[in-house]
Design a protein around this motif. Structure first.
Motif, short mmCIF file in Angstrom:
data_model
loop_
_atom_site.label_atom_id
_atom_site.label_comp_id
_atom_site.label_asym_id
_atom_site.label_seq_id
_atom_site.Cartn_x
_atom_site.Cartn_y
_atom_site.Cartn_z
N PRO A 114 0.80 -1.23 0.00
CA PRO A 114 0.00 0.00 0.00
C PRO A 114 0.83 1.27 0.00
O PRO A 114 0.41 2.30 -0.55
CB PRO A 114 -0.83 -0.13 1.29
CG PRO A 114 -0.91 -1.59 1.53
CD PRO A 114 0.40 -2.15 1.06
N SER A 115 2.03 1.23 0.59
CA SER A 115 2.84 2.45 0.67
C SER A 115 3.35 2.91 -0.69
O SER A 115 3.81 4.05 -0.82
CB SER A 115 4.04 2.25 1.61
OG SER A 115 4.85 1.18 1.17
N ILE A 116 3.27 2.07 -1.71
CA ILE A 116 3.62 2.53 -3.06
C ILE A 116 2.69 3.67 -3.48
O ILE A 116 3.10 4.57 -4.20
CB ILE A 116 3.57 1.37 -4.06
CG1 ILE A 116 4.73 0.40 -3.77
CG2 ILE A 116 3.63 1.85 -5.50
CD1 ILE A 116 4.71 -0.86 -4.61
N GLY A 117 1.48 3.65 -2.98
CA GLY A 117 0.55 4.75 -3.22
C GLY A 117 -0.45 4.45 -4.32
O GLY A 117 -0.09 3.96 -5.39
N ASP A 118 -1.73 4.75 -4.05
CA ASP A 118 -2.79 4.47 -5.01
C ASP A 118 -2.57 5.10 -6.38
O ASP A 118 -2.81 4.45 -7.40
CB ASP A 118 -4.14 4.93 -4.44
CG ASP A 118 -4.51 4.15 -3.19
OD1 ASP A 118 -3.90 3.09 -2.96
OD2 ASP A 118 -5.40 4.59 -2.46
N PRO A 119 -2.13 6.37 -6.46
CA PRO A 119 -1.93 6.94 -7.81
C PRO A 119 -0.91 6.18 -8.63
O PRO A 119 -1.15 5.87 -9.80
CB PRO A 119 -1.46 8.38 -7.51
CG PRO A 119 -2.00 8.69 -6.15
CD PRO A 119 -1.93 7.39 -5.41
#
Length: 325
Positions: A114-119
């Protein structure tokens, strides 16, 4: 947490479809992106959200300067909706569901920290669809945790982009993609520069015992309040609306502080300043799934995220956001 209104939702027969659309929109905040995932038209997504608003008697999202922010009830609803959807998959989806539609091409299951980021996850998936039109892709959230080995060995995951996740068994191959700085950002309106006395907004992977952040937090901010959220988008939205400190990866900083109200904090000397991004795949990977090519596509987005974000903005103009609020 007050679930009285969520109980009322069950009484009024909120469908799995409505909850799935809502969770997707919490992640991407874009009608076109959600429509592509759900394989429906954007007006159908807007109708589903409006239907859920009518049932909950809550606006769910508020437009602040062109940015959609979830209401407090929407944040609670997301957590409950994800639990309901997880249970539904366990009950309703057959174990060999991936064999369905095999004639139409391979369905590739890709995990993401998740820390990779949704965008950035959205742009990676978009690039995969463009580069491999004969395949379809399903994304899932994974944490660099020993249970990931079981997920690979059960053939429930083809590959994964993970942060600080090289502790795997011999049956899984970890390939190093990049090292990226880890930053501390804050939207607090307070004038102090210290790390104590503030709320920390974390992802579940930040709280795992194997996370470098866990040891740092135990040393420095064990007496501060920690809020753990389900998704990166919820983490950033909560920080912007309520204040707090978020640890994020460097390539997400331009996406978080465009309004000038969010600041990058100077971390202490023993802060885990670098995060490693790895690509995981089975050692005995199937030859008909181009896993190393998938890794290269994802790595190209992560190495030059500003280019991917700008391309995505040109492809999906902000006008799509306005029509649902």
């Amino acid at each position: 947490m007050n679930y009285s209104r969520l109980g009322d939702l069950r009484m009024r027969h909120v469908s799995i479809k409505l909850l799935r659309v809502f969770v997707l929109f919490m992640e991407y905040r874009d009608l076109q992106a959600v429509a592509a995932w759900a394989q429906v038209r954007p007006p159908t997504v807007a109708y589903s959200l409006n239907r859920l608003r009518d049932i909950t008697k809550d606006p769910l999202f508020v437009n602040h300067g062109g940015t959609l922010e979830p209401t407090p009830f929407a944040v609670k609803l997301e957590r409950a909706a994800r639990q309901i959807l997880d249970k539904w998959v366990e009950v309703a989806q057959p174990r060999d569901a991936r064999a369905i539609g095999a004639d139409a091409g391979h369905r590739v299951f890709v995990g993401f920290s998740p820390s990779i980021g949704d965008p950035l996850i959205t742009y990676i998936l978009t690039a995969l669809y463009e580069n491999f039109p004969g395949h379809s892709f399903s994304a899932c959230s994974v944490t660099a945790h020993p249970t990931m080995n079981e997920i690979f060995e059960a053939d429930e995951l083809h590959c994964a982009f993970v942060v600080d996740g090289a502790n795997v068994r011999e049956s899984v191959v970890p390939l190093n993609i990049m090292a990226t700085p880890r930053r501390l950002v804050s939207a607090d309106r307070h004038s102090e520069n210290g790390l104590t006395g503030r709320d920390w907004i974390l992802l579940q992977e930040d709280c795992e015992s194997s996370s470098p952040l866990r040891a740092f937090l135990m040393r420095h901010v064990s007496h501060c309040r920690e809020t753990v959220v389900a998704s990166w988008q919820s983490q950033i939205s909560l920080m912007h609306s309520a204040g707090g400190i978020c640890p994020i990866l460097d390539f997400n900083v331009p996406l978080v502080i465009p309004d000038g109200k969010t600041q990058v904090l100077a971390p202490p000397a023993d802060f885990p300043s670098w995060a490693m991004v790895h690509f995981l795949m089975p050692r005995d990977a199937p030859n008909d799934v181009p896993l190393r090519d998938i890794m290269e596509v994802g790595a190209s987005v992560l190495r030059d995220p500003s280019k991917a974000v700008e391309s995505g903005r040109r492809a999906r103009p902000s006008a799509h956001l306005v029509s649902v609020v």
